[in-house]
Motif scaffolding. Structure first.
Motif, PDB file in Angstrom:
ATOM      1  N   ALA A   1      -4.197   2.138  16.164  1.00 44.94           N
ATOM      2  CA  ALA A   1      -3.650   1.110  15.682  1.00 44.94           C
ATOM      3  C   ALA A   1      -4.428  -0.174  16.065  1.00 44.94           C
ATOM      4  O   ALA A   1      -4.576  -1.066  15.303  1.00 44.94           O
ATOM      5  CB  ALA A   1      -2.188   1.072  15.960  1.00 44.94           C
ATOM      6  N   TYR A   2      -4.621  -0.103  17.343  1.00 46.09           N
ATOM      7  CA  TYR A   2      -5.454  -1.324  17.744  1.00 46.09           C
ATOM      8  C   TYR A   2      -6.765  -1.587  16.928  1.00 46.09           C
ATOM      9  O   TYR A   2      -7.491  -2.843  17.010  1.00 46.09           O
ATOM     10  CB  TYR A   2      -5.771  -1.404  19.264  1.00 46.09           C
ATOM     11  N   ARG A   3      -7.254  -0.472  16.370  1.00 42.94           N
ATOM     12  CA  ARG A   3      -8.564  -0.704  15.904  1.00 42.94           C
ATOM     13  C   ARG A   3      -8.466  -1.049  14.472  1.00 42.94           C
ATOM     14  O   ARG A   3      -9.576  -1.291  13.574  1.00 42.94           O
ATOM     15  CB  ARG A   3      -9.331   0.492  16.086  1.00 42.94           C
ATOM     16  N   LEU A   4      -7.437  -1.348  13.714  1.00 39.81           N
ATOM     17  CA  LEU A   4      -7.092  -1.350  12.441  1.00 39.81           C
ATOM     18  C   LEU A   4      -7.346  -3.140  11.875  1.00 39.81           C
ATOM     19  O   LEU A   4      -7.224  -3.820  12.819  1.00 39.81           O
ATOM     20  CB  LEU A   4      -5.803  -1.045  11.951  1.00 39.81           C
ATOM     21  N   PRO A   5      -8.019  -3.200  10.930  1.00 41.70           N
ATOM     22  CA  PRO A   5      -8.205  -4.789  10.527  1.00 41.70           C
ATOM     23  C   PRO A   5      -7.021  -5.338  10.521  1.00 41.70           C
ATOM     24  O   PRO A   5      -5.806  -5.220  10.000  1.00 41.70           O
ATOM     25  CB  PRO A   5      -8.772  -4.537   9.010  1.00 41.70           C
ATOM     26  N   LEU A   6      -7.122  -6.584  11.274  1.00 41.38           N
ATOM     27  CA  LEU A   6      -5.692  -7.519  11.681  1.00 41.38           C
ATOM     28  C   LEU A   6      -5.078  -7.743  10.291  1.00 41.38           C
ATOM     29  O   LEU A   6      -3.768  -7.617  10.438  1.00 41.38           O
ATOM     30  CB  LEU A   6      -6.250  -8.694  12.264  1.00 41.38           C
ATOM     31  N   ASP A   7      -5.761  -8.106   9.183  1.00 44.59           N
ATOM     32  CA  ASP A   7      -4.830  -8.548   8.044  1.00 44.59           C
ATOM     33  C   ASP A   7      -4.321  -7.529   7.344  1.00 44.59           C
ATOM     34  O   ASP A   7      -3.750  -7.637   6.224  1.00 44.59           O
ATOM     35  CB  ASP A   7      -5.891  -9.649   7.283  1.00 44.59           C
ATOM     36  N   GLN A   8      -4.466  -6.320   7.595  1.00 38.28           N
ATOM     37  CA  GLN A   8      -4.044  -5.107   6.951  1.00 38.28           C
ATOM     38  C   GLN A   8      -2.693  -4.473   7.989  1.00 38.28           C
ATOM     39  O   GLN A   8      -2.272  -3.471   7.473  1.00 38.28           O
ATOM     40  CB  GLN A   8      -5.010  -4.118   6.692  1.00 38.28           C
ATOM     41  N   VAL A   9      -2.293  -5.040   8.759  1.00 39.17           N
ATOM     42  CA  VAL A   9      -1.341  -4.618   9.745  1.00 39.17           C
ATOM     43  C   VAL A   9      -0.200  -5.280   9.310  1.00 39.17           C
ATOM     44  O   VAL A   9       0.009  -6.593   9.390  1.00 39.17           O
ATOM     45  CB  VAL A   9      -1.733  -4.971  11.205  1.00 39.17           C
ATOM     46  N   THR A  10       1.009  -4.557   8.988  1.00 40.47           N
ATOM     47  CA  THR A  10       2.183  -5.071   8.505  1.00 40.47           C
ATOM     48  C   THR A  10       3.167  -5.665   9.761  1.00 40.47           C
ATOM     49  O   THR A  10       2.595  -5.280  10.856  1.00 40.47           O
ATOM     50  CB  THR A  10       3.095  -3.792   8.079  1.00 40.47           C
ATOM     51  N   ALA A  11       3.832  -6.442   9.481  1.00 45.67           N
ATOM     52  CA  ALA A  11       4.756  -7.151  10.441  1.00 45.67           C
ATOM     53  C   ALA A  11       5.181  -6.218  11.662  1.00 45.67           C
ATOM     54  O   ALA A  11       5.249  -6.500  12.736  1.00 45.67           O
ATOM     55  CB  ALA A  11       5.831  -7.972   9.850  1.00 45.67           C
ATOM     56  N   ASP A  12       5.873  -5.237  11.239  1.00 47.81           N
ATOM     57  CA  ASP A  12       6.587  -4.253  12.177  1.00 47.81           C
ATOM     58  C   ASP A  12       5.586  -3.662  13.298  1.00 47.81           C
ATOM     59  O   ASP A  12       5.967  -3.646  14.303  1.00 47.81           O
ATOM     60  CB  ASP A  12       7.362  -3.079  11.533  1.00 47.81           C
TER      61      ASP A  12
ATOM     62  N   PRO B   1      -1.090  11.516   6.911  1.00 43.19           N
ATOM     63  CA  PRO B   1      -0.541  10.601   5.936  1.00 43.19           C
ATOM     64  C   PRO B   1       0.143  11.333   4.707  1.00 43.19           C
ATOM     65  O   PRO B   1      -0.226  12.577   4.349  1.00 43.19           O
ATOM     66  CB  PRO B   1      -1.908   9.913   5.720  1.00 43.19           C
ATOM     67  N   LEU B   2       1.003  10.764   3.967  1.00 44.81           N
ATOM     68  CA  LEU B   2       1.640  11.155   2.881  1.00 44.81           C
ATOM     69  C   LEU B   2       0.864  11.193   1.868  1.00 44.81           C
ATOM     70  O   LEU B   2       0.877  12.079   0.814  1.00 44.81           O
ATOM     71  CB  LEU B   2       2.900  10.310   2.842  1.00 44.81           C
ATOM     72  N   ALA B   3      -0.190  10.272   1.498  1.00 45.74           N
ATOM     73  CA  ALA B   3      -1.197  10.255   0.420  1.00 45.74           C
ATOM     74  C   ALA B   3      -1.899  11.283   0.486  1.00 45.74           C
ATOM     75  O   ALA B   3      -2.166  12.000   1.330  1.00 45.74           O
ATOM     76  CB  ALA B   3      -1.798   9.063   0.386  1.00 45.74           C
ATOM     77  N   ASP B   4      -2.102  11.719  -0.874  1.00 39.98           N
ATOM     78  CA  ASP B   4      -3.428  12.904  -1.293  1.00 39.98           C
ATOM     79  C   ASP B   4      -4.324  12.531  -1.229  1.00 39.98           C
ATOM     80  O   ASP B   4      -5.112  12.550  -2.426  1.00 39.98           O
ATOM     81  CB  ASP B   4      -2.526  13.428  -2.560  1.00 39.98           C
TER      82      ASP B   4
ATOM     83  N   VAL C   1       0.185   3.404  11.283  1.00 41.89           N
ATOM     84  CA  VAL C   1      -1.008   3.868  11.188  1.00 41.89           C
ATOM     85  C   VAL C   1      -1.018   4.669   9.880  1.00 41.89           C
ATOM     86  O   VAL C   1      -2.195   5.145   8.861  1.00 41.89           O
ATOM     87  CB  VAL C   1      -1.546   4.619  12.224  1.00 41.89           C
ATOM     88  N   LEU C   2       0.004   5.934   9.808  1.00 35.82           N
ATOM     89  CA  LEU C   2       0.025   6.580   8.696  1.00 35.82           C
ATOM     90  C   LEU C   2       0.057   5.931   7.232  1.00 35.82           C
ATOM     91  O   LEU C   2      -0.372   6.333   6.389  1.00 35.82           O
ATOM     92  CB  LEU C   2       1.064   7.872   8.863  1.00 35.82           C
ATOM     93  N   ARG C   3       0.745   4.831   7.355  1.00 34.08           N
ATOM     94  CA  ARG C   3       0.967   4.085   6.061  1.00 34.08           C
ATOM     95  C   ARG C   3      -0.491   3.378   5.513  1.00 34.08           C
ATOM     96  O   ARG C   3      -0.637   3.304   4.714  1.00 34.08           O
ATOM     97  CB  ARG C   3       2.134   3.030   6.419  1.00 34.08           C
ATOM     98  N   TRP C   4      -0.994   2.751   6.759  1.00 32.71           N
ATOM     99  CA  TRP C   4      -2.505   2.075   6.288  1.00 32.71           C
ATOM    100  C   TRP C   4      -3.205   3.320   5.850  1.00 32.71           C
ATOM    101  O   TRP C   4      -4.068   2.837   4.704  1.00 32.71           O
ATOM    102  CB  TRP C   4      -2.808   1.808   7.665  1.00 32.71           C
TER     103      TRP C   4
END
Length: 691
Positions: free
Chosen positions: A108-119, A179-182, A139-142
């Motif tokens: 999670a710390y490696r994810l792009p900052l502007d793509q991290v949701t508020a929670d 992740p839920l997405a296919d 992370v799974l949502r991203w």
């Protein structure tokens, strides 16, 4: 590392974009020499990257086989060779649920900052008490974003069977972490053939004779005459071949002599096979090669051999010098461990012996050592009877004695490093130590071990484990020191905090009230411990939505702190800060502003403009100003906090990055889009350097 070919670079440019995460080998197990496995690598490439691409769907591949057969090495080689094809590659340690969740936090710390949701941003802001569930879900949502389809997720060592009749609290269903997405690619390594149900699979089997000879001679660092005699006995198991090669390298023994030694040692082992319950090893090779190496180590170094035994009761990863050198077990510290702890050269010499025989690996990035998980299981069986219980307590004492106080600079980094060892010790105590635990003859001062382990688990969200440790410490303190002893009361206070975090508010209130009554009787109404517990009760009442009771507790604590200490005492200012939070939640924004301003001025004067408490208060005051619509004042607070974090932590620390993100959001709300973009980009580039 394999260089990207022009074709791979082209594929990378196709998939790079806003979801790009720089490739990193941090946390990936060390592989010095990768031999062969061409057929298995081709299977992986054909599945994940077919020459004729089909529709975009999620791809799951499972490599399964014996421990030590080379599954992890195969996954590492694939990831390092093909990382350029992916926008992001995440390596997760799946050896337990705790380890998997910890690696999700690192991801999670490696994810792009502007793509991290508020929670998830809010969860990651915490230097302790991170809400792991929120982070994992984030992370799974991203990964499930429709535009984010070209990532690779590697989940290594998924070896615990959650369907087993013998329930393992650290077992889990790996599919729950998909992740839920296919879309996207998932590569799993496991000893469990049953995981084939999740996707395509290949069984990683023994290497052929040619590959076996290459592994043996590479580790021996020379050609081996009569190598076929050793290869015949080791059944193509890479881990055993590595051990044998290392042994030949550092003893200069001839292959014929090694085979004779091997055959006699195997016969002895079969007489004691119940001691080494590694049922999956139909091969005799691995136990025998380890035993041969261990006996050689024992002849060369008592310290190295003893450390190997002790290691079985700690986590298999990340043993470092300070883990031993800063521990204080008093008279319970074995002589060999004292020698290792007092002299770093002695420690290095012992680890060099173990490294020579490929029993452990050096990890240069952390100046530490690790070992294969299967070898680790064998190490846990080396000690017998009373020695097992003693070493279990030594391991617990090592971890507990260096759990840092919150006042220590960057204490959470040390605690985070200790957590895997604490988790292993937690299980080992249950497996090896009799009840009641405090009757162990040489460990009649064990409650401090339980107390400090409780602190470690509590600070990392392992609240149930923390409560269990506090309860054990409490029972021993009450029995040996009495119900009114300060150590008993300190344990009750911490137990109240853990219960509160678990939302067991009734239990928390009872623990706090017992502690408060005891403190007042033993220390007086204005003692610092009394006021700390009063403040904690205020926090509890605030959680229970009892604002009047919370304010009464804070007001009492504040008055007594000012009377007994000063208006600028740490406890005074902390209580003032808590009042600011209460007033904010109540919508009393003017009172909250005055309270925060007082706390901020006090922290600046007594602890400095760049202290963590000062910067935290500046952030909260900035948030308050945003609610009040005082955006210029909010900007000043955020800028102050940003400068402080950059100076005291680093430009790449998570708190620095989160503060930059707050500023970006503020500028965005002000329609200062250029400033917002600059702040977002600044945070993103820093994050890339951090990775």
């Amino acid at each position: 590392m394999v260089e990207a070919t022009p074709m791979l670079l082209s594929a990378r440019s196709q998939h790079q974009g806003k979801h790009s995460v720089p490739f990193s080998v941090k946390g990936v197990p060390l592989v010095n020499r990768f031999i062969g496995r061409d057929a298995e690598l081709q299977r992986l490439e054909d599945y994940f990257h077919p020459k004729t691409p089909g529709p975009t769907r999620r791809k799951v591949f499972v490599t399964h086989g014996l421990g030590g057969i080379g599954k992890t090495q195969l996954a590492i080689e694939f990831a390092r060779t093909h990382h350029s094809r992916y926008s992001a590659v995440f390596w997760l340690d799946g050896s337990s649920k705790d380890r998997l969740e910890q690696f999700f936090v690192e991801a999670a710390y490696r994810l792009p900052l502007d793509q991290v949701t508020a929670d998830i941003a809010e969860a990651l802001k915490q230097s302790k008490d991170i809400d792991v569930d929120i982070v994992v879900e984030g992370v799974l949502r991203w990964m499930s974003l429709p535009s984010n389809q070209h990532w690779l997720l590697v989940i290594d060592n998924v070896d615990r069977d959650h369907l087993s009749k013998d329930k393992d609290p650290q077992a889990y269903d790996v599919k729950e972490f998909f992740p839920l997405a296919d879309h996207g690619s998932i590569l799993i390594t496991s000893r469990l053939a049953s995981l084939q149900r999740y996707g395509e699979s290949v069984k990683v089997d023994s290497v052929n004779d040619k590959q076996a000879k290459a592994i043996l001679e590479n580790n021996a660092d020379k050609p081996i005459k009569d190598a076929d005699l050793i290869i015949e006995r080791l059944n193509g198991l890479p881990l055993a071949l590595t051990q044998a090669g290392s042994y030949l390298r550092y003893t200069n023994m001839a292959a014929l002599d090694y085979v004779k030694y091997y055959d006699s040692t195997w016969g002895d082992l079969m007489k004691k096979q119940d001691r080494f319950p590694l049922q999956e090893y139909a091969y005799r090779s691995v136990l025998t090669t380890w035993t041969i190496s261990y006996e050689q180590v024992r002849d060369q170094s008592e310290e190295a051999a003893s450390l190997l035994k002790l290691w079985g009761f700690l986590d298999c990863r990340d043993i470092w010098y300070e883990l031993i050198s800063t521990a204080d077990l008093g008279e319970n510290m074995p002589g060999w461990l004292q020698r290792l702890g007092k002299n770093k050269l002695e420690f290095s010499d012992a680890l060099q012996v173990l490294t020579h025989y490929s029993l452990v690996d050096a990890r240069e990035e952390t100046l530490s050592y690790s070992m294969h998980s299967v070898l680790h299981a064998w190490c846990s069986q080396l000690a017998e009877h009373e020695e097992r219980e003693t070493l279990c307590w030594v391991a617990a004492g090592l971890v507990a004695s260096i759990v840092p106080k919150e006042a220590k600079s960057e204490y959470w980094k040390i605690q985070k490093r200790l957590l895997p060892h604490g988790s292993r010790v937690y299980r080992a105590l249950d497996e090896n130590c009799s009840e009641p635990l405090f009757t162990t003859s040489n460990w009649n001062a064990t409650p401090w071990i339980f107390f400090n382990l409780g602190v470690l688990f509590d600070h990392h969200g392992r609240l149930n484990a923390g409560v269990r440790m506090y309860l054990r410490a409490l029972a021993i303190y009450e029995k040996t020191l009495g119900v009114e002893h300060i150590s008993t009361l300190d344990t009750l206070n911490n137990l109240g905090v853990a219960y509160s975090d678990l939302d067991k508010t009734d239990e928390a209130e009872r623990a706090y009230m017992r502690a408060l009554t005891g403190y007042e009787k033993a220390l007086g109404a204005d003692h610092e411990s009394v006021l700390r517990t009063v403040n904690n009760l205020g926090n509890l009442y605030q959680v229970q939505n009892k604002p009047d009771e919370a304010e009464r507790m804070y007001t009492r604590a504040l008055a007594e702190y000012e009377k007994a200490f000063s208006a600028e005492h740490k406890g005074t200012l902390d209580t003032v800060h808590n009042l600011g939070i209460l007033y904010t939640d109540q919508g009393k924004l003017d009172e909250a502003e005055r309270t925060y301003m007082r706390a901020l001025a006090g922290y600046k004067k007594t602890r400095g403009i760049d202290h963590e408490a000062t910067l935290r208060t500046a952030i909260n005051l900035g948030n308050l100003y945003q609610k009040q619509g005082k955006l210029d004042e909010a900007e000043k607070m955020y800028l102050q906090a940003l400068a402080g974090y950059e100076k005291t932590l680093s430009t790449e620390h998570v708190l620095t990055l989160r503060t930059a993100n707050r500023l970006g959001n503020l500028y965005k709300n002000q329609s200062k889009l250029n400033e917002a973009e600059s702040m977002y980009m600044q945070g993103t580039s820093r994050r890339k350097r951090r990775d």
